[in-house]
Design a protein around this motif. Sequence first.
Motif, PDB file in Angstrom:
ATOM      1  N   ILE A  48       1.079  -1.121   0.182  1.00 47.38           N
ATOM      2  CA  ILE A  48       0.043  -0.248  -0.116  1.00 47.38           C
ATOM      3  C   ILE A  48       0.518   0.998   0.152  1.00 47.38           C
ATOM      4  O   ILE A  48       0.730   2.214  -0.692  1.00 47.38           O
ATOM      5  N   ALA A  49       1.887   1.523   0.838  1.00 48.49           N
ATOM      6  CA  ALA A  49       2.567   2.617   0.724  1.00 48.49           C
ATOM      7  C   ALA A  49       3.520   2.398  -0.416  1.00 48.49           C
ATOM      8  O   ALA A  49       3.849   3.656  -1.140  1.00 48.49           O
ATOM      9  N   GLY A  50       4.289   1.931  -1.057  1.00 46.19           N
ATOM     10  CA  GLY A  50       4.755   1.438  -2.010  1.00 46.19           C
ATOM     11  C   GLY A  50       4.131   2.104  -2.955  1.00 46.19           C
ATOM     12  O   GLY A  50       4.615   2.499  -4.545  1.00 46.19           O
ATOM     13  N   ALA A  51       2.435   1.616  -3.349  1.00 38.29           N
ATOM     14  CA  ALA A  51       1.952   2.692  -4.230  1.00 38.29           C
ATOM     15  C   ALA A  51       1.415   3.601  -4.288  1.00 38.29           C
ATOM     16  O   ALA A  51       1.613   4.429  -5.125  1.00 38.29           O
ATOM     17  N   LEU A  52       1.815   4.658  -3.210  1.00 34.31           N
ATOM     18  CA  LEU A  52       2.049   6.098  -3.815  1.00 34.31           C
ATOM     19  C   LEU A  52       2.958   6.679  -4.296  1.00 34.31           C
ATOM     20  O   LEU A  52       2.252   7.438  -4.651  1.00 34.31           O
ATOM     21  N   ILE A  53       3.616   6.728  -4.521  1.00 26.80           N
ATOM     22  CA  ILE A  53       4.542   7.286  -4.947  1.00 26.80           C
ATOM     23  C   ILE A  53       5.398   6.909  -6.481  1.00 26.80           C
ATOM     24  O   ILE A  53       6.368   7.477  -7.335  1.00 26.80           O
ATOM     25  N   GLY A  54       5.270   4.981  -6.402  1.00 23.62           N
ATOM     26  CA  GLY A  54       6.510   4.135  -7.079  1.00 23.62           C
ATOM     27  C   GLY A  54       6.284   5.439  -8.190  1.00 23.62           C
ATOM     28  O   GLY A  54       5.176   5.238  -9.267  1.00 23.62           O
ATOM     29  N   SER A  55       7.507   4.555  -9.174  1.00 22.15           N
ATOM     30  CA  SER A  55       7.462   5.016 -10.972  1.00 22.15           C
ATOM     31  C   SER A  55       6.788   3.618 -11.463  1.00 22.15           C
ATOM     32  O   SER A  55       5.903   3.824 -12.585  1.00 22.15           O
ATOM     33  N   SER A  56       6.676   2.473 -11.359  1.00 22.17           N
ATOM     34  CA  SER A  56       6.373   1.390 -12.358  1.00 22.17           C
ATOM     35  C   SER A  56       4.534   1.033 -11.661  1.00 22.17           C
ATOM     36  O   SER A  56       4.485   0.346 -11.091  1.00 22.17           O
ATOM     37  N   PRO A  57       4.357   0.958 -12.854  1.00 24.52           N
ATOM     38  CA  PRO A  57       2.552   0.125 -12.089  1.00 24.52           C
ATOM     39  C   PRO A  57       2.838  -0.902 -12.622  1.00 24.52           C
ATOM     40  O   PRO A  57       1.505  -1.497 -11.710  1.00 24.52           O
ATOM     41  N   TYR A  58       3.570  -1.963 -12.247  1.00 25.54           N
ATOM     42  CA  TYR A  58       4.283  -3.416 -11.247  1.00 25.54           C
ATOM     43  C   TYR A  58       4.346  -3.906 -10.729  1.00 25.54           C
ATOM     44  O   TYR A  58       3.616  -5.057 -10.747  1.00 25.54           O
ATOM     45  N   LEU A  59       4.445  -3.080 -10.075  1.00 27.62           N
ATOM     46  CA  LEU A  59       6.433  -3.561  -9.384  1.00 27.62           C
ATOM     47  C   LEU A  59       5.684  -3.968  -7.807  1.00 27.62           C
ATOM     48  O   LEU A  59       4.849  -2.939  -7.244  1.00 27.62           O
ATOM     49  N   GLN A  60       5.340  -5.438  -7.457  1.00 24.15           N
ATOM     50  CA  GLN A  60       4.803  -5.576  -6.074  1.00 24.15           C
ATOM     51  C   GLN A  60       6.112  -6.139  -5.215  1.00 24.15           C
ATOM     52  O   GLN A  60       7.098  -6.460  -5.012  1.00 24.15           O
ATOM     53  N   THR A  61       5.394  -4.857  -4.202  1.00 24.64           N
ATOM     54  CA  THR A  61       6.074  -4.595  -2.746  1.00 24.64           C
ATOM     55  C   THR A  61       5.881  -6.096  -1.643  1.00 24.64           C
ATOM     56  O   THR A  61       5.033  -5.826  -1.108  1.00 24.64           O
ATOM     57  N   GLY A  62       6.786  -6.517  -0.544  1.00 24.74           N
ATOM     58  CA  GLY A  62       6.945  -6.699  -0.278  1.00 24.74           C
ATOM     59  C   GLY A  62       7.588  -8.182   0.828  1.00 24.74           C
ATOM     60  O   GLY A  62       9.023  -7.295   0.168  1.00 24.74           O
ATOM     61  N   PRO A  63       7.314  -9.008   1.508  1.00 26.11           N
ATOM     62  CA  PRO A  63       8.684  -9.529   1.268  1.00 26.11           C
ATOM     63  C   PRO A  63       8.752 -10.427   0.869  1.00 26.11           C
ATOM     64  O   PRO A  63       8.234 -10.942  -0.650  1.00 26.11           O
ATOM     65  N   VAL A  64      11.226 -10.722   0.599  1.00 27.49           N
ATOM     66  CA  VAL A  64      11.399 -11.184  -0.908  1.00 27.49           C
ATOM     67  C   VAL A  64      12.073 -12.062   0.486  1.00 27.49           C
ATOM     68  O   VAL A  64      13.167 -11.571   0.767  1.00 27.49           O
ATOM     69  N   ALA A  65      12.762 -13.078  -0.447  1.00 30.99           N
ATOM     70  CA  ALA A  65      14.189 -14.212  -0.264  1.00 30.99           C
ATOM     71  C   ALA A  65      15.079 -13.410   0.344  1.00 30.99           C
ATOM     72  O   ALA A  65      15.704 -13.547   1.339  1.00 30.99           O
ATOM     73  N   LEU A  66      15.867 -12.497  -1.051  1.00 29.50           N
ATOM     74  CA  LEU A  66      17.212 -12.283  -0.493  1.00 29.50           C
ATOM     75  C   LEU A  66      16.962 -11.383   0.596  1.00 29.50           C
ATOM     76  O   LEU A  66      18.209 -11.334   1.768  1.00 29.50           O
ATOM     77  N   THR A  67      16.415 -10.267   1.050  1.00 31.84           N
ATOM     78  CA  THR A  67      16.086  -9.203   1.861  1.00 31.84           C
ATOM     79  C   THR A  67      15.675  -9.851   2.927  1.00 31.84           C
ATOM     80  O   THR A  67      16.610  -9.626   3.802  1.00 31.84           O
ATOM     81  N   SER A  68      15.093 -11.009   3.151  1.00 31.63           N
ATOM     82  CA  SER A  68      14.839 -12.261   4.474  1.00 31.63           C
ATOM     83  C   SER A  68      16.455 -12.687   4.882  1.00 31.63           C
ATOM     84  O   SER A  68      16.364 -12.461   6.054  1.00 31.63           O
ATOM     85  N   LEU A  69      17.304 -12.924   3.955  1.00 31.56           N
ATOM     86  CA  LEU A  69      18.471 -13.743   4.348  1.00 31.56           C
ATOM     87  C   LEU A  69      19.430 -12.197   4.964  1.00 31.56           C
ATOM     88  O   LEU A  69      20.238 -12.702   6.134  1.00 31.56           O
ATOM     89  N   LEU A  70      18.885 -11.033   4.236  1.00 29.87           N
ATOM     90  CA  LEU A  70      19.645  -9.666   4.953  1.00 29.87           C
ATOM     91  C   LEU A  70      19.649  -9.745   6.076  1.00 29.87           C
ATOM     92  O   LEU A  70      20.198  -9.278   6.299  1.00 29.87           O
ATOM     93  N   THR A  71      18.222  -9.759   6.598  1.00 27.43           N
ATOM     94  CA  THR A  71      17.704  -9.472   7.523  1.00 27.43           C
ATOM     95  C   THR A  71      18.510 -10.269   8.205  1.00 27.43           C
ATOM     96  O   THR A  71      18.740  -9.788   9.756  1.00 27.43           O
ATOM     97  N   LEU A  72      18.372 -11.270   8.379  1.00 28.22           N
ATOM     98  CA  LEU A  72      18.376 -12.694   8.951  1.00 28.22           C
ATOM     99  C   LEU A  72      19.980 -12.630   9.837  1.00 28.22           C
ATOM    100  O   LEU A  72      20.544 -12.141  11.253  1.00 28.22           O
ATOM    101  N   GLY A  73      20.991 -11.737   8.490  1.00 28.19           N
ATOM    102  CA  GLY A  73      22.285 -11.630   8.435  1.00 28.19           C
ATOM    103  C   GLY A  73      22.718 -10.475   9.640  1.00 28.19           C
ATOM    104  O   GLY A  73      23.362 -10.502  10.987  1.00 28.19           O
TER     105      GLY A  73
END
Length: 507
Positions: A48-73
Amino acid sequence: MRLTPPARGDVIAGVSVALVLIPQSLAYAELAGLPPVHGLYAAAVAPIAGALIGSSPYLQTGPVALTSLLTLGALSPLAATGSATFVAYAAVLAVLVGAARVLLGLIRWGALAYFMSIPVVTGFTVAAAVLIVGSQVPSLLDAPADSDNPARAAFDALSGPGDWSVASMLVGVAVVAVVMGGRRISALIPWVLIVTIAALLASRAGALDIAQIGTVPSGLPPFSVDLPWEAVPDLIVPAILIALVGFAEPASIARKYAAADRQEWNPNREFIGQGLANLAAGVAGGYPAGGSFSRSALNRMTGARTRWSGAVTGATVLVVLPFAGVLSALPTAVLAGLVIVAAISLIDLKPFFTYWQYSKPQFLVAVPTFIATLLLAPRVERGLLIGIALAFVVHLWRELRVDLRTTVDDDTLYVHPEGVLYFASAPMLETQLTGLLAENPAVRRVVLDVHRLGRLDLTGLMAIRGFAEQAANFGVEVEVRDVPEHARDRAHRVLDPVCRLVATEPT
């Protein structure tokens, strides 16, 4: 781009993505070391927050694998995984990532999306994907593993076959097979949702007696800014790395679809949009979010046309949250299978062979980055820092080199330098030219053709002047040809007293 009201396609696409995002968010939260519900919190508010001003009409934001691993580290050295402190630190980390991205967008540094060295990203991403798969082995086998290091956890689980649950393993493998095989049949069918519902129903009916994710609280996200801000100094560096590295994926998605649709894409706006998404995830009790390739592709294929589709996705997850308790019986092997599916798509070894074929220095950046990331897990961000340092060293090495192509005709030495001549490389050029005079004592004239030099600053001109003065002491005349236009006026002032400048067409 003005945000128009949602069209029918945006609603259909947003709901379709949400049905995939819900089980994925549970799985990615577990990968990050968090209770699964915190993945749902991020999945609800970040789109919802990403849709407020983002440039791409298709980009879907949320939890992703790579960022999750970086968070764990980033968090595992600071608190026990799954603990209340770990959860609170994850929220702080998301806020810091969001603040960094918003700041980068506001100061118009969105071009950083293009600056990350591709070999570094390749080495890190492939190693991270291997670690992600390894981290899911214990859940897949329902075997004990007491280590935050994914590689060690996988080894511990695999080394005790007596502890394996065959049923759990079969469920996980079936999830991987159905999702990966199903995508070959049709990418529009929500295979992730299908396997999740099937496993959940079988578990609730007692047909599957395997480990479950346990209690999933029902209710809306616990919005709060009362967070442990004292952890900020420990999280600044990981937050900046996640802000930059985690942006590479959404940036590439947005650029790809903008090019396909001949639309404009603004990286500064995308930085701000992704920053707002993470700020929202942090205050909602979630953790850092990013852009998803698979969900963005599904979003586009199912009819999305504006950023409203992302808002619809988040709103759909919000509607589901009061009923999240029904997910408590979901087998952990299902979540493991979903994470493995996402990680396998990131394991691509072809770029390594390409680097070896076309650029050995870049190969020597990608491979050490890959190895360092594996060895330093769970502190995978350290592997990334090593890769960035290696890329910088390779860049300096290239910038310090000035390659010389030489020919001798009678008593004339023709020298064609190639590279960048500036304060760091100038001393090397002067040394090389002096060495050429020593190697060719019969030379009485040196023609220095500089049109292939990418840059020629004052220090570079002074180096040429120093060589010309030294050559004059041996009775050798120096002629400089084809000085780049940007340096021509200064070259005349610096070099005219000691050598001759000639403007000719490059040969």
